[in-house]
Scaffold this motif. Structure first.
Motif, PDB file in Angstrom:
ATOM      1  N   GLU A 287     -18.759  50.769  39.037  1.00 13.69           N
ATOM      2  CA  GLU A 287     -17.948  51.958  38.795  1.00 13.69           C
ATOM      3  C   GLU A 287     -18.615  53.208  39.377  1.00 13.69           C
ATOM      4  OE1 GLU A 287     -18.681  49.676  36.525  1.00 13.69           O
ATOM      5  OE2 GLU A 287     -16.791  49.004  35.657  1.00 13.69           O
TER       6      GLU A 287
ATOM      7  N   ALA B 231     -18.170  53.052  43.140  1.00 14.11           N
ATOM      8  CA  ALA B 231     -16.771  53.294  43.508  1.00 14.11           C
ATOM      9  C   ALA B 231     -16.447  54.783  43.419  1.00 14.11           C
ATOM     10  CB  ALA B 231     -15.843  52.482  42.605  1.00 14.11           C
ATOM     11  N   LEU B 232     -16.917  55.435  42.366  1.00 10.95           N
ATOM     12  CA  LEU B 232     -16.690  56.865  42.206  1.00 10.95           C
ATOM     13  C   LEU B 232     -17.342  57.649  43.336  1.00 10.95           C
ATOM     14  CD1 LEU B 232     -15.892  59.438  40.574  1.00 10.95           C
ATOM     15  CD2 LEU B 232     -18.135  59.247  39.490  1.00 10.95           C
ATOM     16  N   CYS B 233     -18.625  57.379  43.564  1.00 10.93           N
ATOM     17  CA  CYS B 233     -19.381  58.182  44.530  1.00 10.93           C
ATOM     18  C   CYS B 233     -18.997  57.891  45.983  1.00 10.93           C
ATOM     19  CB  CYS B 233     -20.868  57.984  44.311  1.00 10.93           C
ATOM     20  SG  CYS B 233     -21.428  58.725  42.757  1.00 10.93           S
TER      21      CYS B 233
ATOM     22  N   GLY C 254     -16.154  56.048  47.058  1.00  7.84           N
ATOM     23  CA  GLY C 254     -14.712  56.093  47.289  1.00  7.84           C
ATOM     24  C   GLY C 254     -14.086  57.436  46.992  1.00  7.84           C
ATOM     25  N   THR C 255     -14.283  57.921  45.767  1.00  8.31           N
ATOM     26  CA  THR C 255     -13.627  59.156  45.346  1.00  8.31           C
ATOM     27  C   THR C 255     -14.326  60.403  45.886  1.00  8.31           C
ATOM     28  OG1 THR C 255     -12.914  58.051  43.327  1.00  8.31           O
ATOM     29  CG2 THR C 255     -12.814  60.457  43.346  1.00  8.31           C
ATOM     30  N   LEU C 256     -15.634  60.452  45.740  1.00 10.52           N
ATOM     31  CA  LEU C 256     -16.380  61.649  46.140  1.00 10.52           C
ATOM     32  C   LEU C 256     -16.867  61.609  47.584  1.00 10.52           C
ATOM     33  CD1 LEU C 256     -18.456  62.083  42.863  1.00 10.52           C
ATOM     34  CD2 LEU C 256     -16.323  63.220  43.510  1.00 10.52           C
ATOM     35  N   ARG C 257     -16.773  60.447  48.214  1.00 10.45           N
ATOM     36  CA  ARG C 257     -17.154  60.260  49.618  1.00 10.45           C
ATOM     37  C   ARG C 257     -18.605  60.627  49.916  1.00 10.45           C
ATOM     38  NH1 ARG C 257     -12.849  57.470  51.571  1.00 10.45           N
ATOM     39  NH2 ARG C 257     -10.904  58.530  51.206  1.00 10.45           N
TER      40      ARG C 257
ATOM     41  N   LEU D  82     -14.179  63.466  35.220  1.00 12.05           N
ATOM     42  CA  LEU D  82     -13.239  62.363  35.328  1.00 12.05           C
ATOM     43  C   LEU D  82     -13.226  61.486  34.090  1.00 12.05           C
ATOM     44  CD1 LEU D  82     -14.130  61.374  38.979  1.00 12.05           C
ATOM     45  CD2 LEU D  82     -12.240  62.803  38.202  1.00 12.05           C
TER      46      LEU D  82
END
Length: 76
Positions: free
Chosen positions: A21, A24-26, A28-31, A52
């Motif tokens: 997780e 995925a956050l860093c 995918g979401t935060l790039r 989030l």
């Protein structure tokens, strides 16, 4: 060749860190780049994730919704 090291045993009552997780956050979401991700301190990672993961409040009450509809009607 050597076998992979066994996963560390979980302590009683302590969940494993959610690496999937966090990545995925860093990524995918935060790039973030892998370099930037692995340079984060635990406190920095928590600060990035906190907006989030905060519990969201419920919607407005029926009375408050009525007040808002009076203030901001859909039609004039």
């Amino acid at each position: 060749m050597s076998a992979a090291a066994p996963a560390p045993a979980k302590e009683a009552g302590v969940a494993a860190f959610p690496w999937d997780e966090a990545m995925a956050l860093c990524f995918g979401t935060l790039r973030l780049s892998p370099k930037d991700f692995w340079a984060l301190s635990p406190r920095e990672l928590a600060a990035l994730a906190s907006p989030l993961s905060r519990a969201r409040g419920g919607g407005p009450s029926r009375a408050r919704l009525g007040e808002l509809l009076q203030l901001y009607p859909d039609r004039r």
